[in-house]
Design a protein around this motif. Structure first.
Motif, PDB file in Angstrom:
ATOM      1  N   LYS A 146       0.832  -1.200   0.000  1.00  0.00           N
ATOM      2  CA  LYS A 146       0.000   0.000   0.000  1.00  0.00           C
ATOM      3  C   LYS A 146       0.868   1.252   0.000  1.00  0.00           C
ATOM      4  O   LYS A 146       0.586   2.224  -0.708  1.00  0.00           O
ATOM      5  N   PHE A 147       1.927   1.228   0.775  1.00  0.00           N
ATOM      6  CA  PHE A 147       2.803   2.391   0.895  1.00  0.00           C
ATOM      7  C   PHE A 147       3.601   2.649  -0.380  1.00  0.00           C
ATOM      8  O   PHE A 147       3.770   3.790  -0.802  1.00  0.00           O
ATOM      9  N   THR A 148       4.088   1.583  -1.006  1.00  0.00           N
ATOM     10  CA  THR A 148       4.965   1.760  -2.166  1.00  0.00           C
ATOM     11  C   THR A 148       4.242   1.750  -3.501  1.00  0.00           C
ATOM     12  O   THR A 148       4.731   2.320  -4.472  1.00  0.00           O
ATOM     13  N   LEU A 200      -0.203   5.188   7.182  1.00  0.00           N
ATOM     14  CA  LEU A 200       0.963   4.437   6.704  1.00  0.00           C
ATOM     15  C   LEU A 200       2.120   5.373   6.374  1.00  0.00           C
ATOM     16  O   LEU A 200       3.273   5.073   6.695  1.00  0.00           O
ATOM     17  N   ASP A 201       1.816   6.490   5.715  1.00  0.00           N
ATOM     18  CA  ASP A 201       2.870   7.462   5.428  1.00  0.00           C
ATOM     19  C   ASP A 201       3.511   7.936   6.725  1.00  0.00           C
ATOM     20  O   ASP A 201       4.736   8.057   6.815  1.00  0.00           O
ATOM     21  N   GLU A 202       2.664   8.220   7.727  1.00  0.00           N
ATOM     22  CA  GLU A 202       3.180   8.683   9.009  1.00  0.00           C
ATOM     23  C   GLU A 202       4.096   7.639   9.651  1.00  0.00           C
ATOM     24  O   GLU A 202       5.104   7.992  10.264  1.00  0.00           O
ATOM     25  N   VAL A 228       2.455   4.251  16.144  1.00  0.00           N
ATOM     26  CA  VAL A 228       1.464   4.676  15.158  1.00  0.00           C
ATOM     27  C   VAL A 228       0.439   3.566  15.017  1.00  0.00           C
ATOM     28  O   VAL A 228       0.800   2.387  14.968  1.00  0.00           O
ATOM     29  N   GLU A 229      -0.841   3.929  14.955  1.00  0.00           N
ATOM     30  CA  GLU A 229      -1.883   2.950  14.641  1.00  0.00           C
ATOM     31  C   GLU A 229      -2.444   3.290  13.263  1.00  0.00           C
ATOM     32  O   GLU A 229      -2.793   4.440  13.001  1.00  0.00           O
ATOM     33  N   GLY A 230      -2.510   2.295  12.382  1.00  0.00           N
ATOM     34  CA  GLY A 230      -2.944   2.553  11.016  1.00  0.00           C
ATOM     35  C   GLY A 230      -3.566   1.339  10.363  1.00  0.00           C
ATOM     36  O   GLY A 230      -3.861   0.342  11.026  1.00  0.00           O
ATOM     37  N   SER A 231      -3.754   1.443   9.050  1.00  0.00           N
ATOM     38  CA  SER A 231      -4.437   0.377   8.318  1.00  0.00           C
ATOM     39  C   SER A 231      -3.825   0.186   6.939  1.00  0.00           C
ATOM     40  O   SER A 231      -3.754   1.129   6.149  1.00  0.00           O
TER      41      SER A 231
END
Length: 205
Positions: free
Chosen positions: A27-29, A157-159, A147-150
């Motif tokens: 997702k990030f890349t 995710l960027d954070e 960090v909590e993310g999805s």
């Protein structure tokens, strides 16, 4: 030829199988999400370039298998990583409890490397077992950024990744300044020291 990056930073992702490390990375890349869970075999990696503090940062992110039988493979990469992302699944208590095991492995294999704790699957609130407060408390006790993310929605995710990069940069400012000076003198070029067995692969779990 224009320079491709100012600084190269290597990150390592750790956590139990199924917590969503590969999905987060994809997702990030690549801005994609694959719901099919196919466990990573050994080590996989992806690259992304970010602008952080007016610097072009090339990050090489290693995605590791969470199964116990791959622990020896994973340890081989600890010493080369400049930052480590520990991931657990908020719907899985055991994946959260195992973070302590992963931290012990890091202490043994990588020493005081930069770290961040990421709670994945925040979109699955109806199935939540580990509260955000519990994750934050654990992170404070272990002196970890949190960090909590999805991976599904992409929230935070960027954070998470950029936060770890900034921690690495802050902790390695002297070395990074030397890299930048070297680039000014000799020009930027792609890193050529990636181990032969590390092969880029697809997105899965």
């Amino acid at each position: 030829m224009a320079k491709q990056y100012d600084v190269l930073i290597r990150l390592l992702m750790l956590g139990d199988s199924g917590v969503g490390k590969t999905s987060m990375l994809c997702k990030f890349t690549e801005e994609g999400f694959n719901s099919t869970h196919i466990p990573t075999i050994g080590i996989d990696f992806k690259m992304k370039t970010l602008m952080v503090d007016d610097k072009k940062i090339r990050i090489q992110i290693w995605d590791t298998a969470g199964q116990e039988r791959y622990d020896t493979i994973t340890k081989q990469y600890f010493r080369r990583a400049q930052g480590i992302m520990l991931v657990y699944d908020i719907t899985s208590e055991i994946s959260f409890r195992h973070i302590s095991k992963w931290l012990d492995m890091i202490d043994e294999g990588a020493g005081s490397v930069a770290r961040i704790l990421v709670a994945n699957k925040s979109d699955a609130s109806a199935l939540r077992i580990i509260s955000k407060e519990e994750g934050q408390t654990f992170a404070r006790e272990k002196n970890l950024a949190f960090v909590e993310g999805s991976a599904f929605s992409g929230d935070n995710l960027d954070e998470a990744f950029e936060g770890l990069v900034k921690i690495v940069m802050d902790r390695n400012k002297k070395d990074i300044d030397e890299q930048l000076q070297s680039i000014k003198l000799y020009g930027s070029r792609e890193n050529s020291t990636i181990d032969a067995e590390v092969k880029p692969g697809g997105c899965c779990s």
